[in-house]
Design a protein around this motif. Structure first.
Motif, short mmCIF file in Angstrom:
data_model
loop_
_atom_site.label_atom_id
_atom_site.label_comp_id
_atom_site.label_asym_id
_atom_site.label_seq_id
_atom_site.Cartn_x
_atom_site.Cartn_y
_atom_site.Cartn_z
N ARG A 6 0.63 -1.61 0.59
CA ARG A 6 0.17 -0.11 -0.02
C ARG A 6 1.11 1.65 0.03
O ARG A 6 1.12 2.47 -0.57
N LEU A 7 2.41 1.14 0.77
CA LEU A 7 3.29 2.72 0.48
C LEU A 7 3.68 2.19 -0.23
O LEU A 7 3.33 3.96 -1.11
N LYS A 8 3.77 1.36 -1.12
CA LYS A 8 4.27 1.67 -2.86
C LYS A 8 3.64 2.34 -3.65
O LYS A 8 3.21 3.06 -4.96
N GLU A 9 1.90 1.56 -3.40
CA GLU A 9 0.99 2.25 -4.96
C GLU A 9 0.73 4.08 -3.75
O GLU A 9 0.30 4.41 -5.13
N GLU A 10 0.52 4.54 -2.78
CA GLU A 10 0.43 4.73 -2.78
C GLU A 10 1.30 6.32 -2.80
O GLU A 10 1.17 7.14 -3.70
N ARG A 11 2.38 5.85 -3.15
CA ARG A 11 3.60 7.25 -3.74
C ARG A 11 3.45 7.24 -5.23
O ARG A 11 3.55 8.16 -5.39
N THR A 12 3.66 5.80 -5.65
CA THR A 12 3.26 5.23 -7.01
C THR A 12 2.21 6.82 -7.63
O THR A 12 2.27 7.25 -8.48
N ARG A 13 0.78 6.57 -6.75
CA ARG A 13 -0.40 7.48 -6.84
C ARG A 13 0.12 8.77 -7.05
O ARG A 13 -0.67 9.80 -7.34
N LYS A 23 13.04 10.96 0.63
CA LYS A 23 13.32 12.45 1.65
C LYS A 23 12.33 13.10 1.54
O LYS A 23 12.49 13.84 3.38
N ALA A 24 10.84 12.94 1.20
CA ALA A 24 9.75 13.64 2.22
C ALA A 24 9.50 13.51 3.48
O ALA A 24 9.13 13.88 4.27
N GLY A 25 10.23 12.33 3.15
CA GLY A 25 9.59 11.10 4.73
C GLY A 25 11.08 11.52 5.57
O GLY A 25 10.49 10.69 6.87
N GLN A 32 12.97 3.44 2.62
CA GLN A 32 11.89 3.64 1.44
C GLN A 32 11.63 1.85 1.17
O GLN A 32 11.04 1.96 1.19
N ILE A 33 13.03 1.12 0.54
CA ILE A 33 12.93 0.40 -0.29
C ILE A 33 12.25 -1.17 0.67
O ILE A 33 11.84 -1.67 0.38
N MET A 34 12.80 -0.68 1.73
CA MET A 34 12.64 -2.08 2.74
C MET A 34 11.45 -1.57 3.45
O MET A 34 10.47 -2.40 4.04
N TYR A 35 10.54 0.17 3.36
CA TYR A 35 9.60 0.06 4.65
C TYR A 35 8.49 -1.29 2.07
O TYR A 35 7.66 -1.49 3.22
N GLU A 36 8.73 -0.51 2.18
CA GLU A 36 8.34 -1.11 0.04
C GLU A 36 8.07 -2.93 0.93
O GLU A 36 7.06 -3.01 -0.01
N GLN A 37 9.55 -2.86 1.48
CA GLN A 37 9.44 -4.70 1.16
C GLN A 37 8.64 -5.42 2.33
O GLN A 37 8.75 -6.32 2.82
N ASP A 38 7.99 -4.68 2.95
CA ASP A 38 8.28 -4.88 4.48
C ASP A 38 8.86 -5.89 4.96
O ASP A 38 8.64 -6.48 6.16
N ASN A 39 10.31 -5.35 4.88
CA ASN A 39 11.40 -5.66 5.49
C ASN A 39 12.06 -5.01 7.25
O ASN A 39 12.37 -5.43 8.02
N THR A 40 11.11 -3.61 7.24
CA THR A 40 10.62 -2.99 8.14
C THR A 40 9.57 -2.08 8.51
O THR A 40 9.54 -2.22 7.69
N GLU A 41 9.27 -1.86 9.32
CA GLU A 41 8.61 -0.75 9.78
C GLU A 41 8.58 0.79 9.86
O GLU A 41 9.69 0.90 10.83
N ALA A 42 8.09 1.47 9.29
CA ALA A 42 8.32 2.75 9.64
C ALA A 42 7.45 3.45 10.66
O ALA A 42 7.43 3.29 10.98
N CYS A 43 8.45 4.74 10.92
CA CYS A 43 8.30 5.04 13.14
C CYS A 43 6.84 5.84 12.32
O CYS A 43 6.33 6.62 10.96
#
Length: 90
Positions: A6-13, A23-25, A32-43
């Motif tokens: 969903r994060l990737k979908e939103e970024r793409t949208r 950078k914005a985050g 960012q890649i790790m968040y989109e691959q579900d390897n780690t969770e964002a704060c």
């Protein structure tokens, strides 16, 4: 669909590259890649920053799109408070 999907979908949208969205985050492209691959969770700070550029954080976290903007919610809350005050004054 996962949070990362969903994060990737939103970024793409929104039309952002991984680098620009990261950078914005306030994070690195690798994060960012790790968040989109579900390897780690964002704060929470990350989500606060990306919401400022239009990301639908509700959708990213829950899969449910936000249906109202903040101004509508505030107006509805004000109306509820007014109705409660009127009822209390009966």
């Amino acid at each position: 669909m996962t949070t990362g999907n969903r994060l990737k979908e939103e970024r793409t949208r929104l039309g952002y590259s991984q680098e620009a969205f990261a950078k914005a985050g306030g994070v690195s492209r690798q994060s960012q890649i790790m968040y989109e691959q579900d390897n780690t969770e964002a704060c929470s700070g990350y989500f606060t920053l990306i919401s400022a550029i239009g990301a639908d954080v509700m959708f990213i976290l829950t899969g449910v799109r936000s249906s109202q903007d903040d101004s509508v919610v505030i107006q509805e809350e004000n109306k509820k408070e007014e109705v409660i005050r009127m009822y209390e004054n009966l």
